[in-house]
Design an enzyme around this catalytic site. Structure first.
Site, short mmCIF file in Angstrom:
data_model
loop_
_atom_site.label_atom_id
_atom_site.label_comp_id
_atom_site.label_asym_id
_atom_site.label_seq_id
_atom_site.Cartn_x
_atom_site.Cartn_y
_atom_site.Cartn_z
CE LYS A 32 0.22 5.58 7.58
NZ LYS A 32 -1.20 5.58 8.27
CG ASP B 263 5.85 3.38 1.71
OD1 ASP B 263 6.12 4.20 2.62
OD2 ASP B 263 4.96 3.22 0.97
CG PHE C 251 -1.95 1.31 1.22
CD1 PHE C 251 -3.21 1.31 0.38
CD2 PHE C 251 -1.47 2.35 1.83
CE1 PHE C 251 -3.90 2.23 0.40
CE2 PHE C 251 -2.23 3.62 1.72
CZ PHE C 251 -3.57 3.63 1.09
C1 LIG Z 1 3.35 2.29 3.83
C2 LIG Z 1 2.48 3.47 3.52
N1 LIG Z 1 2.59 4.36 2.59
C3 LIG Z 1 1.85 5.35 2.22
C4 LIG Z 1 0.85 5.51 2.82
C5 LIG Z 1 -0.07 6.96 2.28
O1 LIG Z 1 0.08 7.84 3.35
P1 LIG Z 1 -0.91 8.88 3.36
O2 LIG Z 1 -2.24 8.31 3.66
O3 LIG Z 1 -0.47 9.85 4.57
O4 LIG Z 1 -1.25 9.52 2.18
C6 LIG Z 1 0.24 4.74 3.90
C7 LIG Z 1 -0.84 5.00 4.65
O5 LIG Z 1 -1.33 4.08 5.38
C8 LIG Z 1 1.03 3.76 4.05
O6 LIG Z 1 0.78 2.82 5.26
#
Ligand SMILES: Cc1ncc(COP(=O)(O)O)c(C=O)c1O
Length: 404
Positions: A254, A225, A138
């Site tokens: 986050k 990520d 994700f």
């Molecule tokens: C690993 C990862 N990357 C990207 C995102 C996307 O982040 P945002 O919701 O701040 O756009 C998330 C959100 O859960 C995530 O867990």
């Protein structure tokens, strides 16, 4: 806990219905505890989905942010923002990387990483650069990041998807080797060190080291990520540090701002100069309030030893869950690291979200059957024991109901 059996959802005629919400409206918090508008109290096992690093109402973060708000909230990237350099220098020191681009959310950080990878390819004369991405991953909900995401539910209804991605399963070196052997347009590998939304699925140390080696051999960018698993959650600043490797690009968000929206793309030397002036930007990125939140979050994490806390309290939480759920039919696996834990059950368990809230515990359920705990990193051993005391009976009762 003091939650009654029934609740009414507050009316929301004007907010778009993009979330399936519980009938709970939160009012305020203190430490790892939250109160709703009707005065009911909850233990926060969710941390705003891995965001509230320092919990709620932190006695050193709040005054620092108040001071910053009174001084300067936002200026503009037309001018220098000294706090950007301060936070960037700190992130480089902690990661061993060299340069940072600031934005406001996780998807934005990932979007920037994807653009870096493509331009990195174009700069080498690769006209249709491709990026290796993962099943069950994700990366966000913009068109490019949902295209990179390995979840058909996230993509459904939003085609045509962005092209230029090659998908492989996690922890399968042979699959990556086979992409390497057959696809000369690959420029980067993009993965979560621990898949969060996909069900708390860790990449193994051996796999991460193999990916690093393959990226070195091929000249690919390794893009990790760490939006969810980074910022101390696993007991190291960044989850890949358990494997002793260095990424080329690392998106963060986050937990970085402890609740104030901050995103960052931390880059090593090969990626740091891919963007030239004018190639990328965002209005809110790196504004003084967001930067101050990042600086103070890291300062407090260091002062209070929160990496160590995440490791030890996380281990205690996991041990407690393992003890209470040992031998329970329908508990498939307990996995994760530090304060990022998943309990996979043998059946869909979305309703545990509401049942846990009824019992005074915030948590999430992801990938249909994985109960996920990503609490604030200030969680105490006593609070971890309270999570176990609430959650284990809930899971046991839930699973027992499914027995024939
Ligand atoms: C690993 C990862 N990357 C990207 C995102 C996307 O982040 P945002 O919701 O701040 O756009 C998330 C959100 O859960 C995530 O867990």
């Amino acid at each position: 806990m003091n939650a009654p059996e029934t609740r009414t959802a507050p009316p929301e005629p004007h907010v778009m219905k993009t979330y399936g919400r519980l009938p709970v409206a939160l009012s305020h918090g203190r430490g790892c505890w939250l109160w709703d508008t009707e005065g009911r109290k909850y233990l926060d096992g969710l941390g705003g989905i891995a965001v509230n690093t320092l919990g709620h109402g932190h006695t050193r973060l709040v005054p620092a942010l108040q001071e910053q708000i009174a001084k300067l909230i936002h200026s503009s990237n037309y001018y220098h923002v000294p706090l950007q350099e301060q936070l960037a220098a700190k992130l480089c020191e902690l990661s061993g990387l060299t340069n940072v681009f600031f934005c406001s959310t996780g998807l934005e950080a990932n979007e920037a990483a994807l653009k870096i990878a493509r331009k990195f390819g174009h700069d080498q004369g690769i006209e249709r650069p491709e990026i290796v991405v993962y099943e069950k991953s994700f990366h966000g909900r913009s068109i490019a990041t949902l295209s990179a995401t390995g979840n058909p539910k996230v993509q459904a209804g939003f085609g045509p998807l962005v092209e230029g991605f090659v998908r492989v399963p996690l922890n399968d070196v042979a699959a990556l080797d086979s992409v390497a052997a057959s696809n000369p347009n690959v420029v980067a590998v993009f993965l979560e060190v621990i898949q969060g939304e996909g069900g708390v699925n860790p990449a193994t140390v051996e796999y991460l080291q193999a990916v690093r080696r393959i990226c070195d051999e091929r000249g690919w960018l390794l893009m990790l990520d760490e939006v969810q698993c980074g910022m101390g959650r696993t007991g190291k600043w960044f989850a890949h540090q358990w494997a002793g490797i260095l990424p080329g690009v690392m998106p963060l968000a986050k937990g970085l701002g402890s609740g104030v929206p901050v995103g960052a793309v931390v880059c090593g030397p090969r990626a740091a100069n891919v963007f030239a002036p004018g190639n990328h930007g965002t209005t809110f990125g790196g504004n003084p309030l967001a930067m101050r939140a990042g600086v103070e979050t890291i300062r407090i994490m260091e002062e209070d030893g929160l990496l160590q806390n995440a490791a030890t309290v996380g281990a205690a939480l996991r041990a407690g869950l393992e003890r209470e759920l040992a031998g329970v039919d329908g508990v498939v696996e307990i996995r994760g690291q530090g304060l990022m834990l998943g309990i996979e059950l043998a059946r869909n368990c979305g309703e545990l979200l509401g049942r846990a809230a009824q019992a005074g515990l915030m948590l999430s359920v992801t990938a249909d059957r994985v109960v996920r705990l990503v609490p604030p990193l200030i969680l105490s051993a006593d609070e971890a024991a309270q999570i176990v005391a609430i959650l284990a009976p809930l899971i046991k009762t839930f699973l027992a109901e499914a027995q024939p």
